[in-house]
Scaffold this motif. Sequence first.
Motif, short mmCIF file in Angstrom:
data_model
loop_
_atom_site.label_atom_id
_atom_site.label_comp_id
_atom_site.label_asym_id
_atom_site.label_seq_id
_atom_site.Cartn_x
_atom_site.Cartn_y
_atom_site.Cartn_z
N THR A 7 26.65 -14.35 -18.68
CA THR A 7 25.24 -13.94 -18.67
C THR A 7 24.32 -15.13 -18.40
O THR A 7 23.40 -15.05 -17.57
N LEU A 8 24.57 -16.25 -19.08
CA LEU A 8 23.73 -17.43 -18.87
C LEU A 8 23.88 -18.00 -17.46
O LEU A 8 22.90 -18.46 -16.86
N ALA A 9 25.11 -17.98 -16.95
CA ALA A 9 25.31 -18.51 -15.60
C ALA A 9 24.66 -17.62 -14.55
O ALA A 9 24.13 -18.11 -13.54
N LYS A 10 24.65 -16.31 -14.78
CA LYS A 10 24.10 -15.40 -13.79
C LYS A 10 22.57 -15.38 -13.80
O LYS A 10 21.93 -15.16 -12.76
N CYS A 11 21.96 -15.60 -14.98
CA CYS A 11 20.51 -15.55 -15.07
C CYS A 11 19.87 -16.94 -15.07
O CYS A 11 18.69 -17.07 -15.44
N ALA A 12 20.63 -17.97 -14.68
CA ALA A 12 20.10 -19.34 -14.73
C ALA A 12 18.89 -19.50 -13.81
O ALA A 12 17.88 -20.11 -14.19
N LYS A 13 18.94 -18.96 -12.59
CA LYS A 13 17.84 -19.11 -11.65
C LYS A 13 16.58 -18.39 -12.15
O LYS A 13 15.45 -18.94 -12.08
N ASP A 14 16.76 -17.18 -12.66
CA ASP A 14 15.60 -16.44 -13.18
C ASP A 14 14.99 -17.15 -14.39
O ASP A 14 13.76 -17.18 -14.55
N VAL A 15 15.85 -17.69 -15.24
CA VAL A 15 15.35 -18.40 -16.43
C VAL A 15 14.60 -19.67 -16.03
O VAL A 15 13.57 -20.02 -16.64
N MET A 16 15.09 -20.35 -15.01
CA MET A 16 14.39 -21.56 -14.54
C MET A 16 13.00 -21.22 -14.01
O MET A 16 12.00 -21.89 -14.32
N GLY A 17 12.89 -20.17 -13.23
CA GLY A 17 11.58 -19.74 -12.76
C GLY A 17 10.66 -19.34 -13.89
O GLY A 17 9.45 -19.64 -13.90
N PHE A 18 11.22 -18.62 -14.88
CA PHE A 18 10.42 -18.22 -16.04
C PHE A 18 9.95 -19.45 -16.83
O PHE A 18 8.80 -19.48 -17.31
N CYS A 19 10.82 -20.44 -16.99
CA CYS A 19 10.45 -21.64 -17.76
C CYS A 19 9.29 -22.38 -17.09
O CYS A 19 8.37 -22.88 -17.77
N ILE A 20 9.30 -22.46 -15.76
CA ILE A 20 8.18 -23.13 -15.06
C ILE A 20 6.88 -22.40 -15.34
O ILE A 20 5.85 -23.02 -15.69
N MET A 21 6.89 -21.06 -15.23
CA MET A 21 5.68 -20.29 -15.48
C MET A 21 5.26 -20.38 -16.94
O MET A 21 4.07 -20.53 -17.27
N PHE A 22 6.21 -20.34 -17.86
CA PHE A 22 5.90 -20.39 -19.29
C PHE A 22 5.26 -21.72 -19.67
O PHE A 22 4.24 -21.75 -20.39
N PHE A 23 5.84 -22.84 -19.21
CA PHE A 23 5.31 -24.13 -19.62
C PHE A 23 3.95 -24.43 -18.97
O PHE A 23 3.13 -25.17 -19.55
N ILE A 24 3.69 -23.85 -17.79
CA ILE A 24 2.35 -24.00 -17.21
C ILE A 24 1.31 -23.36 -18.12
O ILE A 24 0.28 -23.97 -18.47
N VAL A 25 1.58 -22.11 -18.53
CA VAL A 25 0.63 -21.41 -19.41
C VAL A 25 0.56 -22.09 -20.77
O VAL A 25 -0.53 -22.28 -21.35
N PHE A 26 1.73 -22.49 -21.31
CA PHE A 26 1.78 -23.08 -22.64
C PHE A 26 1.01 -24.41 -22.70
O PHE A 26 0.19 -24.64 -23.61
N ILE A 97 14.75 -10.41 -18.81
CA ILE A 97 15.68 -11.09 -17.90
C ILE A 97 17.08 -11.17 -18.52
O ILE A 97 18.08 -10.85 -17.88
N ILE A 98 17.14 -11.59 -19.77
CA ILE A 98 18.44 -11.70 -20.45
C ILE A 98 19.11 -10.34 -20.59
O ILE A 98 20.32 -10.18 -20.36
N ASN A 99 18.32 -9.32 -20.93
CA ASN A 99 18.88 -7.99 -21.15
C ASN A 99 19.44 -7.39 -19.86
O ASN A 99 20.55 -6.83 -19.84
N ASP A 100 18.71 -7.49 -18.78
CA ASP A 100 19.18 -6.95 -17.49
C ASP A 100 20.44 -7.67 -17.02
O ASP A 100 21.39 -7.04 -16.53
N THR A 101 20.44 -8.98 -17.16
CA THR A 101 21.63 -9.73 -16.73
C THR A 101 22.83 -9.39 -17.59
O THR A 101 23.95 -9.25 -17.08
N TYR A 102 22.63 -9.22 -18.88
CA TYR A 102 23.73 -8.85 -19.76
C TYR A 102 24.26 -7.46 -19.41
O TYR A 102 25.49 -7.21 -19.48
N GLY A 103 23.37 -6.53 -19.04
CA GLY A 103 23.83 -5.19 -18.63
C GLY A 103 24.70 -5.25 -17.38
O GLY A 103 25.73 -4.57 -17.30
N GLU A 104 24.32 -6.08 -16.42
CA GLU A 104 25.13 -6.22 -15.21
C GLU A 104 26.49 -6.84 -15.53
O GLU A 104 27.53 -6.39 -15.01
N VAL A 105 26.49 -7.88 -16.36
CA VAL A 105 27.77 -8.53 -16.73
C VAL A 105 28.66 -7.56 -17.48
O VAL A 105 29.88 -7.49 -17.24
#
Length: 351
Positions: A7-26, A97-105
Motif C-alpha cells: 500500500t505504501l509503495a503504491k501510494c508513494a507518488k500521491d502521498v508526495m503530492g499531498f505532502c507538498i500541498m499540505f506543507f504549503i498550507v501549513f 488516498i490511503i484507503n483507495d490504495t489499500y482497497g486496490e492492493v
Amino acid sequence: MNQLSSTLAKCAKDVMGFCIMFFIVFFAYAQMGYLVFGSQLRDFSTFGDSVFTLFRIILGDFDFVALEDANRVLGPIFFVTYVFFVFFVLLNMFLAIINDTYGEVKADVQINDEMTITEYFKKGYKKMLSRLTSRRDQVIDISEALKGADQNRDKQIDFEEWRAEMKHRGHSDAEIEAGFAAYDKDGNNVLTEDEQQCLAIDLERERIDLDEEIREAESAQETARARAKSAMKRRRSSSHTSAHTDRPATAGISAAEFAVLTRRVDRLEHSIGSVMSKIDAVLVKIHTSSMEQRLMRFTSKDQMEDSASRENEMMEAMVERELHKHVSQDDLSRKSKLQFQKPHKSDESNC
C-alpha cells in the motif's frame, strides 16, 4: 506486513503530492500566526513555536480563549479556517488516498489468492484424473489378460497360466495372487468358465464406473475453470470501479461437482466403516483375552484356596487324633490307679 508495504509503495507518488500541498498550507498558517500573534502570545513568539502550536491544534491541544483575547476578529477566523482546511479537508484527503490504495492492493491480493486456490484444485483434479485413468487402464489390461491366459484352450485357467500372463503384463505377485484367490471360490487353483465369467462381469462394471467418474471429473474441471474465469473478471471490474466496497457474489456448486463430492463421501464412509469393523474385532479379541486371564487368575485362586482348606482339614484331623490319643492314655492311667488303690483298701479292711 506485505499489504502495508504494498500500500505504501503504491501510494508513494500521491502521498508526495499531498505532502507538498499540505506543507504549503501549513507553513502559510504558521507564518500568519507568527506575524499576527507573535507579539502577544508566547506560543506564537517564534516561527518554530508557531509550527509546534499548529501541530498541537491538529492533535486537539489548543487555547481558543487566548487567541480570542489577542485579537477578537483575526483570532477566531484564524482558528476556524485552520481547523477547516487542515483538519477536515487535508487530513481526510490523506486518509482517502490511503484507503483507495489499500482497497486496490486488497483486491489484487484476493485475485492472487484465488489464482493459487484454482491452481490447487487444478492439481487435485489432474491427480484424480491420472489415478482414475491408470486404474481404468489396469482394469482393461486385466480383462485382456483374462482373454489370453487360456493357453491350452481348455476353457479353464490354472494359476500358472494366470501368473505367466499377468507377469508378462508387468503385475506384481501380490496382485496376481489376490486377484486369483478372490474368484477361485472352490480353492482348486483353477478358474472355471463360470468363475471367469464372474471376473469379466466385475471388470466390465468397474470399467464403466471409472469411465463415468472420469467424465464427471472432466466436466467438473471445465465448470471450475469457467467459474474461476468469470470470478476473476468480476473481481477485476469491481476493483477498478469500487474495490473497497463491492464484493463479487459466490457461485453455487454444479451438479457434476456435487456428484463427485457425494461419491467421495460414500467411499470415505465405506473405508471408515471397514476400519471401525477391524477396530471392533481387535477390541473383541482384547476383551476375550482379558476374560481368559481373569478366569485363569480365578481358577488359580480357587485351587490355592482348596489346597489351603485341605491342609487345614489335615491339620485339624491330626490335632484331633493327638488329642484323642492323650485322652485315651489319661483314661487308662486313671483306671489303672483306681484298680491299684482298690486292693489296698480291701487289705486294710481285712486287717
